[in-house]
Scaffold this active site. Structure first.
Site, short mmCIF file in Angstrom:
data_model
loop_
_atom_site.label_atom_id
_atom_site.label_comp_id
_atom_site.label_asym_id
_atom_site.label_seq_id
_atom_site.Cartn_x
_atom_site.Cartn_y
_atom_site.Cartn_z
N ASP A 13 0.87 -1.13 -0.05
CA ASP A 13 0.01 0.05 -0.18
C ASP A 13 0.76 1.33 -0.20
O ASP A 13 0.76 2.28 0.77
CB ASP A 13 -1.01 -0.01 1.17
CG ASP A 13 -1.92 0.91 1.11
OD1 ASP A 13 -2.22 1.54 0.03
OD2 ASP A 13 -2.74 1.33 1.98
N ARG A 17 -0.08 8.87 0.75
CA ARG A 17 -0.92 9.14 1.97
C ARG A 17 -0.21 8.24 2.95
O ARG A 17 -0.51 8.44 4.21
CB ARG A 17 -2.25 8.63 1.47
CG ARG A 17 -2.33 6.98 1.36
CD ARG A 17 -3.62 6.68 1.19
NE ARG A 17 -3.87 5.37 0.61
CZ ARG A 17 -3.46 5.16 -0.60
NH1 ARG A 17 -3.21 5.84 -1.57
NH2 ARG A 17 -3.63 3.62 -0.80
N ASN A 18 0.53 7.31 2.49
CA ASN A 18 1.23 6.33 3.77
C ASN A 18 2.69 7.06 3.78
O ASN A 18 3.56 5.92 4.55
CB ASN A 18 1.03 5.08 3.14
CG ASN A 18 -0.09 4.59 3.38
OD1 ASN A 18 -1.09 5.09 4.03
ND2 ASN A 18 -0.62 3.81 2.44
N ASP A 31 1.84 3.16 7.96
CA ASP A 31 0.43 2.27 7.50
C ASP A 31 0.97 0.66 6.96
O ASP A 31 0.89 0.59 5.65
CB ASP A 31 -0.67 2.88 6.54
CG ASP A 31 -1.87 2.08 6.69
OD1 ASP A 31 -1.68 1.02 7.10
OD2 ASP A 31 -2.69 2.70 5.96
#
Length: 161
Positions: A13, A17-18, A31
């Site tokens: 992932d 955003r991570n 994350d």
């Protein structure tokens, strides 16, 4: 990511955003909810389609090389100041399992993206997972790229003075 690769972990992932941004240009991948040791699959997991490599979408086959694909998308996000790679959805990846990607479609070069950096993105988006670089290689290429850019910038500044 090179460290995760050396420890046989797959993030699954990797996206802007991570990535946590700290002081003094310190960046940390976060994350790890989808992270796995190599060869472990969980087919019931929902995938972040826009960032997921074609082989992971089609066959649920994740590897460090599928993380490299995601890293290419992350570079796109960085160079476009957070623009979402929505073009992938409109070109059919979510609807037909990567059909346009299979036909060779890749995100276009952003206007603010230098050609060498875009070439690095294209390497990350190689159709065959085996054709993608390792994170160790990516580190070396990025370090060389930024050293070259820094020296070019310093030279340009000296000429201007």
């Amino acid at each position: 990511m090179a460290y995760l690769e050396s420890q046989n972990y797959i993030h699954r992932d990797l996206a802007a955003r991570n990535v946590l941004v700290g002081e003094h240009s310190v960046y940390k991948v976060a994350d790890f909810g989808l992270a796995r040791v190599f060869k472990v699959a969980r087919p019931e997991t929902k995938l972040p389609v826009k960032w997921t490599a074609p082989e992971a979408i089609r066959y649920n086959k994740f590897s460090v090389k599928s993380d490299v694909w995601s890293f290419g998308i992350l570079l796109f996000e960085i160079i476009t100041y957070g623009k979402m790679p929505i073009a992938l959805i409109y070109k059919g990846i979510a609807k037909v399992g990567g059909w346009m990607v299979d036909k060779g479609y890749r995100l276009p070069q952003p206007p603010t993206c230098p050609a060498p950096l875009y070439q690095l993105m294209l390497q990350c988006w190689s159709a065959e997972a085996g054709g993608r670089p390792t994170f160790e290689t990516l580190c070396e290429q990025l370090e060389t790229y930024f050293e070259t850019e820094s020296s070019s910038y310093a030279h340009a500044q000296a000429v201007v003075k």
